[in-house]
Structures are given as structure tokens and as C-alpha cells.
Design an enzyme around this catalytic site. Structure first.
Site, short mmCIF file in Angstrom:
data_model
loop_
_atom_site.label_atom_id
_atom_site.label_comp_id
_atom_site.label_asym_id
_atom_site.label_seq_id
_atom_site.Cartn_x
_atom_site.Cartn_y
_atom_site.Cartn_z
N GLY A 8 0.83 -1.21 0.00
CA GLY A 8 0.00 0.00 0.00
C GLY A 8 0.85 1.25 0.00
N GLY A 26 2.67 3.54 1.50
CA GLY A 26 3.24 3.67 2.84
C GLY A 26 3.82 5.04 3.11
N LYS A 73 4.89 12.31 -2.26
CA LYS A 73 5.67 11.14 -1.83
C LYS A 73 6.63 11.56 -0.72
CE LYS A 73 8.69 7.43 -3.50
NZ LYS A 73 9.18 6.73 -4.69
N ARG A 116 -1.59 0.18 -9.70
CA ARG A 116 -0.52 -0.77 -10.01
C ARG A 116 -1.09 -2.16 -10.21
NH1 ARG A 116 3.69 1.90 -7.01
NH2 ARG A 116 2.92 4.03 -6.77
N ASP A 152 4.17 -4.40 -7.48
CA ASP A 152 3.57 -3.18 -6.91
C ASP A 152 4.21 -1.93 -7.51
OD1 ASP A 152 5.69 -4.47 -5.19
OD2 ASP A 152 5.71 -2.47 -4.31
P1 AMP Z 1 9.18 0.65 -2.95
O1 AMP Z 1 10.18 -0.46 -3.00
O2 AMP Z 1 9.78 2.00 -2.70
O3 AMP Z 1 8.29 0.66 -4.14
O4 AMP Z 1 8.27 0.38 -1.66
C1 AMP Z 1 7.65 -0.84 -1.38
C2 AMP Z 1 6.62 -0.64 -0.29
O5 AMP Z 1 7.23 -0.13 0.89
C3 AMP Z 1 5.50 0.33 -0.63
O6 AMP Z 1 4.34 -0.13 -0.01
C4 AMP Z 1 5.98 1.62 -0.01
O7 AMP Z 1 4.94 2.49 0.28
C5 AMP Z 1 6.65 1.11 1.25
N1 AMP Z 1 7.70 2.01 1.74
C6 AMP Z 1 8.93 2.22 1.21
N2 AMP Z 1 9.61 3.11 1.94
C7 AMP Z 1 8.82 3.47 2.96
C8 AMP Z 1 8.95 4.36 4.08
N3 AMP Z 1 10.07 5.05 4.29
N4 AMP Z 1 7.90 4.48 4.92
C9 AMP Z 1 6.78 3.79 4.73
N5 AMP Z 1 6.59 2.95 3.71
C10 AMP Z 1 7.59 2.77 2.84
MG MG Z 2 6.77 1.16 -4.89
#
Ligand code: AMP
Ligand code: MG
Length: 493
Positions: free
Chosen positions: A98, A100, A117, A187, A260
Site C-alpha cells: 500500500g 506507505g 511522496k 498498479r 507493486d
Molecule cells: P518501494 O520499494 O519504494 O516501491 O516500496 C515498497 C513498499 O514499501 C510500498 O508499499 C511503499 O509504500 C513502502 N515504503 C517504502 N519506503 C517506505 C517508508 N520510508 N515508509 C513507509 N513505507 C515505505
Molecule cells: Mg513502490
């Protein structure tokens, strides 16, 4: 008498919104506000994205611009939310993920979703802090605009705001927020989420929404058993195939092709540990965290197919017929090579498919790999050489000159069938002089960390027209320095 128009500096920003994703209902998201960051400041912005959003001139000086795009205040009429999705990460089912750290402010009346973001924690943050660091925000911002200028489908970025608030990764860094836009941030993982949880009504609602908004032709498509969901799968496969062809042709490595991070609109999204190739190394792994090389440059087209297969599985409760689903997926296997050949022919200035061109392209890629030739510089030099007939600067790039000479001979035979001037023109508009190499991004980041945003602005300006010569910025088109290979880019962002 002429009425006095209000000063652009005194009025809060006015965007017209429409319901969009929010209309899907509460099963799809959580409404919440961004978490404010202290003492926000501007880092960079894109005028062309501001125009796309219909923002007024001097929009940055509106009283609420800085606070709104750093998450402290809400734009008038915005009803922010974080969406829920799931996904496969590095080939393994990861369950619920989700937004995040991304918060959707809403969708404009012109059909652009606006996300912040790095705007704070959400119910989907899991162990994360909801933040993004300045370093990765600059990379996402620059690459979004660079990809757009290269003609590659992508989310865009309006601006970056920074804050002195500390964010802890391998070391203490500072926070930043990227305001990014796309017609939709849905996505593959959104579909996987409702499918895996047996929420068939929501799955159908989501698919119907995506079809009605973005793929209306699927309703009248008669191939694939007149099944609109199979037609959707096919359309997404086609777009993804074209996107992969463009990535491969320009030498772009995404780095984290988890389901995702795959856009249902075939856009490049979620810029993390991406890289444009320096030397042409087909097995190049740009993500330091990708120890197995799952997302290596030369595996991207196959990984995209694997991801499409996950999407197909997620859509099965709607498609129902396995053969239909496979029939919708199967064309990817020809769509990708067809699109890739199209891209490569353009790069070579060849206007038509001709006997022998596949071997020519294959032979060239092998030659580039064996000689570890700088990918961007090769294509640019070749483009000039076709125009002026001077191939020596291209030849200089190869250790194995004899092999190059042999290849050039076969190329010349195909080129002889083309209008040379036109070929050179096409090539100069296809093979960029400037790409966002890691070390260039790094220079912009290091300067920004010291409070100097001019390096970023200059790089952005050049990347916004990557096919122009920009004679004052030759250094940005040069080979990477030795230290470039020591830059380590991981998932940490
Ligand atoms: P990503 O690899 O950046 O596409 O992130 C994968 C998942 O981790 C997604 O659900 C993001 O929203 C969550 N995510 C990545 N970094 C963070 C963060 N610093 N705080 C909260 N959620 C994160
Ligand atoms: Mg991502």
C-alpha cells in the site's frame, strides 16, 4: 474600466478536482492528512508540469504553495488518501503493501492524480517512517522529467520540497517530498490485493473503473471472447511491451520491478535504484540490494512478462477462462521484440524492416557488450557519423577495431538504401546526448545537500531537451568519471 486582476502572489492555489479514484470507496483506501514537515524549503520544480496542471504563473509564490507541497496545509478541495495494494517483491508474494509514504491529494478535473511522496506515515507504512530522503527525491524528480523528455511514458514530477527534519537510513539524512502526477497510480498490485483477499466485488469494481476510465475500447473488443477483462490484460501487456522496448533501447534499468511498482497504464513509476547504463553491460544490476540480479538490465523484458502473468492470475476470477487469459498474454512475446526492433531501427536511422536487420542489431549489441562501449556516447557519435561521414570517433570506442569495421560494412549496406541526411536527423532525435547518469544525479545531490540547487536546475534544464547539443554543457555528456562505479544505490530511499 478594466478590473484589476489579483496579484498571483496573494491568492491561494485553486485546482479543480474530480472524484476519480476516491469514488471507488473505502475498501480501496484510507483517508488521512499528510504529516507536516518543519521549516520547508524549495529544492526544485518543473514549469512544464505546472502548466500541465494549469497552475498560474508564479504559482510557487502563492501563499499556500510551499506548505501544500510539503504536506503542512491542504490545497483547497483536496481530500487526501492512501491506497491499499499488495504485490510480489523479488518474485515472492509479499502480501499487503500500500501507499506507505505516498498520499494522493486527489485528481484534477483534467485527469491528473497528484501525490505527495514522503508525506508521512499511513496505515500501510508497516515498519517505515513514511518519509523520503532528499537524495532519492532528487533522483525521482530528475528522472521523471528526463524520461518524459525522452518520450518514455512516466509519472511526472511538479516539485521537490525539503525540510531539515532528520530521516534515518544508513546514516542520518534530511526529509523531502516529491509532488508527482500521473493519470493514475494504480498498479498491478492493486488487482493482486483484492484477488488474493477473495474480494471479487472490489476486484471487478477496480477493473471496471480502469476499463471505463483508461481502456474504454475493451468494452467493444471482440477478440478474447468479447471478455473485457481479458481485453484489458491484453492492452496492458501491449503497453508494457512497448515500455520495455523503450527502456531497453535507451539503456534504462528500473531496479525494482516488483508487481507493486508496475503501472496499469504502462508508465514508468516508482523511481528507486534506477540507472541509465554507462558501459553496455547486458547483465548490469543497478540495485545494490538485488543480490540475485533478478532485475538486471537484460532480464527486464522477461520480468515484465512474469509480472503480467501475476496480473493475469489476479484477474482470473473475472476472466474465468484460463485459455482466454493465456491468449491475452501470449502476444507480449511478439509485441516486445517487434517494439524493440522498431526502437533499434530508429536508433540506426533505418526506416523500414529489411532482411538482415535483426542480425545487424544483434551483432551490434554483442559488439558493444564485448568492448564494454559507453552506450549513450556510442549512439550519439554514430548519429553524427551518419550525418558527416566521419566514423573515426565511433571506431575509437572499440578495442576490437576489426570487429567494428566488419560491422560497419554491413551497416553501410543497409544505410545505402536510406536518405542519409534524413537518417542522421532521425538518429539525432532518437539517440539522446544526455541521460541522467548516476554520477550526474550524485553531483546534483551533493550540491543540494550544501544548499546549492543550481546544479540540479541546470541538469534538469539539459535533461528536459536531451536531443539538443547544449554546447555549454559538454561535461554532462561525457564518459562517467572513475568514481561513478563506486556509487552504491540500494532500495534505501
Ligand atoms: P518501494 O520499494 O519504494 O516501491 O516500496 C515498497 C513498499 O514499501 C510500498 O508499499 C511503499 O509504500 C513502502 N515504503 C517504502 N519506503 C517506505 C517508508 N520510508 N515508509 C513507509 N513505507 C515505505
Ligand atoms: Mg513502490
Amino acid at each position: 474600466m478594466q478590473s484589476q486582476s489579483p496579484s498571483p502572489h496573494s491568492e491561494p492555489l485553486q485546482l479543480q478536482w474530480q472524484a476519480g479514484f476516491a469514488a471507488l470507496g473505502s475498501a480501496f483506501y484510507t483517508q488521512l492528512r499528510p504529516t507536516p514537515l518543519p521549516s520547508p524549503y524549495w529544492v526544485g520544480h518543473s514549469e512544464s508540469v505546472a502548466q500541465l496542471l494549469g497552475l498560474p504563473e508564479q504559482w510557487q509564490h502563492a501563499p499556500d504553495a510551499l506548505t501544500a507541497f510539503s504536506g503542512s496545509t491542504l490545497l483547497a478541495g483536496s481530500e487526501p488518501l492512501a491506497s491499499v495494494y499488495s504485490g510480489h517483491q523479488f518474485g515472492v508474494w509479499a502480501g499487503q503493501l500500500g501507499d506507505g509514504r505516498a498520499i494522493l491529494l486527489g485528481e484534477t478535473a483534467d485527469g491528473q492524480e497528484i501525490q505527495l511522496k514522503g508525506a508521512g506515515r499511513t496505515p500501510y507504512s508497516r515498519m517505515g517512517d513514511g518519509r523520503a530522503v532528499l537524495r532519492s527525491s532528487i533522483r525521482e524528480f530528475l528522472c521523471s522529467e528526463a524520461m518524459h523528455a525522452l518520450g518514455i511514458p512516466t509519472s511526472r514530477a511538479l516539485c521537490i520540497t525539503g525540510s531539515p527534519a532528520p530521516v534515518y537510513r544508513e546514516e542520518a539524512e534530511t526529509a523531502a517530498v516529491v509532488t508527482r502526477i500521473a493519470p493514475s497510480f494504480i498498479r498491478f498490485g492493486h488487482f493482486e490485493h483484492f484477488s488474493a483477499n477473495g474480494m471479487e466485488a472490489e476486484l471487478r469494481q477496480l477493473a471496471d473503473y480502469v476499463i471505463d476510465r483508461y481502456y474504454p475500447g475493451c468494452r467493444t473488443e471482440t477478440r478474447f471472447g468479447s471478455n473485457p477483462y481479458a481485453a484489458l490484460l491484453h492492452e496492458v501487456s501491449e503497453r508494457t511491451a512497448r515500455l520495455m522496448a523503450q527502456w531497453q533501447a535507451v539503456g534504462f534499468c528500473h531496479g525494482v520491478m516488483n508487481t507493486d511498482n508496475m503501472s496499469i497504464l504502462g508508465l514508468t513509476v516508482d523511481y528507486g535504484p534506477f540507472q541509465f547504463l554507462d558501459a553496455f553491460v547486458p547483465g548490469h544490476i543497478c540495485n545494490h540490494s538485488d543480490t540475485q540480479g533478478r532485475y538486471a538490465y537484460n532480464r527486464q523484458p522477461n520480468i515484465a512478462y512474469w509480472n503480467l502473468f501475476c496480473l493475469a492470475q489476479a484477474l482470473m476470477p473475472l476472466i474465468q477462462d484460463q485459455e482466454l487469459a493465456l491468449a491475452a498474454l501470449e502476444p507480449y512475446k511478439t509485441a516486445f521484440p517487434t517494439a524493440f526492433m522498431h526502437e533499434m531501427r530508429r536508433k540506426l536511422g533505418l526506416t523500414a524492416a529489411r532482411e538482415g536487420d535483426a542480425e545487424l542489431i544483434d551483432g551490434l549489441l554483442q559488439l558493444l557488450a564485448r568492448n564494454a562501449v559507453d552506450y549513450t556516447i556510442f549512439w550519439r557519435r554514430l548519429s553524427h557519423a551518419v550525418g558527416n561521414g566521419l566514423f573515426e570517433p565511433v571506431r575509437d570506442l572499440f578495442a576490437d577495431r576489426a570487429a567494428w569495421d566488419a560491422w560497419l560494412l554491413s551497416y553501410s549496406e543497409l544505410l545505402a538504401l536510406e536518405d542519409k541526411a534524413l537518417a542522421a536527423k532521425t538518429m539525432l532525435n532518437t539517440n539522446p546526448k544526455f541521460v541522467l547518469r548516476n554520477h550526474l544525479g550524485e553531483q546534483a545531490i551533493q550540491a543540494a545537500k550544501l544548499g546549492d540547487y543550481s546544479v540540479l536546475a541546470t541538469l534538469q534544464r539539459v535533461l528536459e531537451s536531451p536531443f539538443e547539443e547544449h554546447p555549454d554543457h559538454e561535461a554532462l555528456a561525457d564518459f562517467p568519471p572513475d568514481w561513478a562505479s563506486s556509487i552504491s544505490i540500494s532500495c534505501s530511499s
